[in-house]
Design an enzyme around this catalytic site. Sequence first.
Site, mmCIF file in Angstrom:
data_model
loop_
_atom_site.group_PDB
_atom_site.id
_atom_site.type_symbol
_atom_site.label_atom_id
_atom_site.label_comp_id
_atom_site.label_asym_id
_atom_site.label_seq_id
_atom_site.Cartn_x
_atom_site.Cartn_y
_atom_site.Cartn_z
ATOM 1 N N ARG A 199 44.631 53.191 0.496
ATOM 2 C CA ARG A 199 45.590 53.980 -0.284
ATOM 3 C C ARG A 199 44.986 55.294 -0.757
ATOM 4 O O ARG A 199 45.644 56.342 -0.734
ATOM 5 C CB ARG A 199 46.095 53.178 -1.496
ATOM 6 C CG ARG A 199 47.034 52.055 -1.112
ATOM 7 C CD ARG A 199 47.350 51.183 -2.298
ATOM 8 N NE ARG A 199 46.190 50.321 -2.551
ATOM 9 C CZ ARG A 199 46.115 49.427 -3.528
ATOM 10 N NH1 ARG A 199 47.108 49.284 -4.373
ATOM 11 N NH2 ARG A 199 45.049 48.680 -3.662
ATOM 12 N N CYS A 220 40.771 53.378 -4.539
ATOM 13 C CA CYS A 220 41.756 52.307 -4.648
ATOM 14 C C CYS A 220 40.986 51.011 -4.509
ATOM 15 O O CYS A 220 39.812 50.959 -4.890
ATOM 16 C CB CYS A 220 42.858 52.458 -3.585
ATOM 17 S SG CYS A 220 42.270 52.316 -1.894
#
Length: 139
Positions: free
Chosen positions: A104, A99
């Site tokens: 994330r 990410c």
Amino acid sequence: MKIIPLFVVATALVAGPLQAENPVPASAPAAASVVKNVSPDDAEKLLKVDPKIVVLDVRTAEEFSEGHIAGAKNLDFLSADFAAKVAALDASKTYLVHCGSGARSTKALSLLEGRKFTAIYHLNDGFKAWVKGGKPVEK
């Protein structure tokens, strides 16, 4: 008075604390993780050696459009259908997941690991580290 050999005492002292810290029985198989964390340099080498590795970019479409690793597939971790899209991925393929900075993609790994993928590489510190390392970016 009984004399206890020193190695028996030493073994008891060492084995006692280890057993208390590790509640998994010795006969139980260790859970093997298919995730390997890699640096941007290592990721670049992997992609050169195996061009079949799927780069899975879990940033938003807007972030992706601003620049991404060449050939990357964008699956927005924040989208409502992320889990369904992960379920549709070919688990026999090898993936390089990232990410923006690693938060994330780290969360996404739990979904990927649950699907029993063959191999997953996780880009340490994400796309920002890729850019900072001077690696090629596609727009």
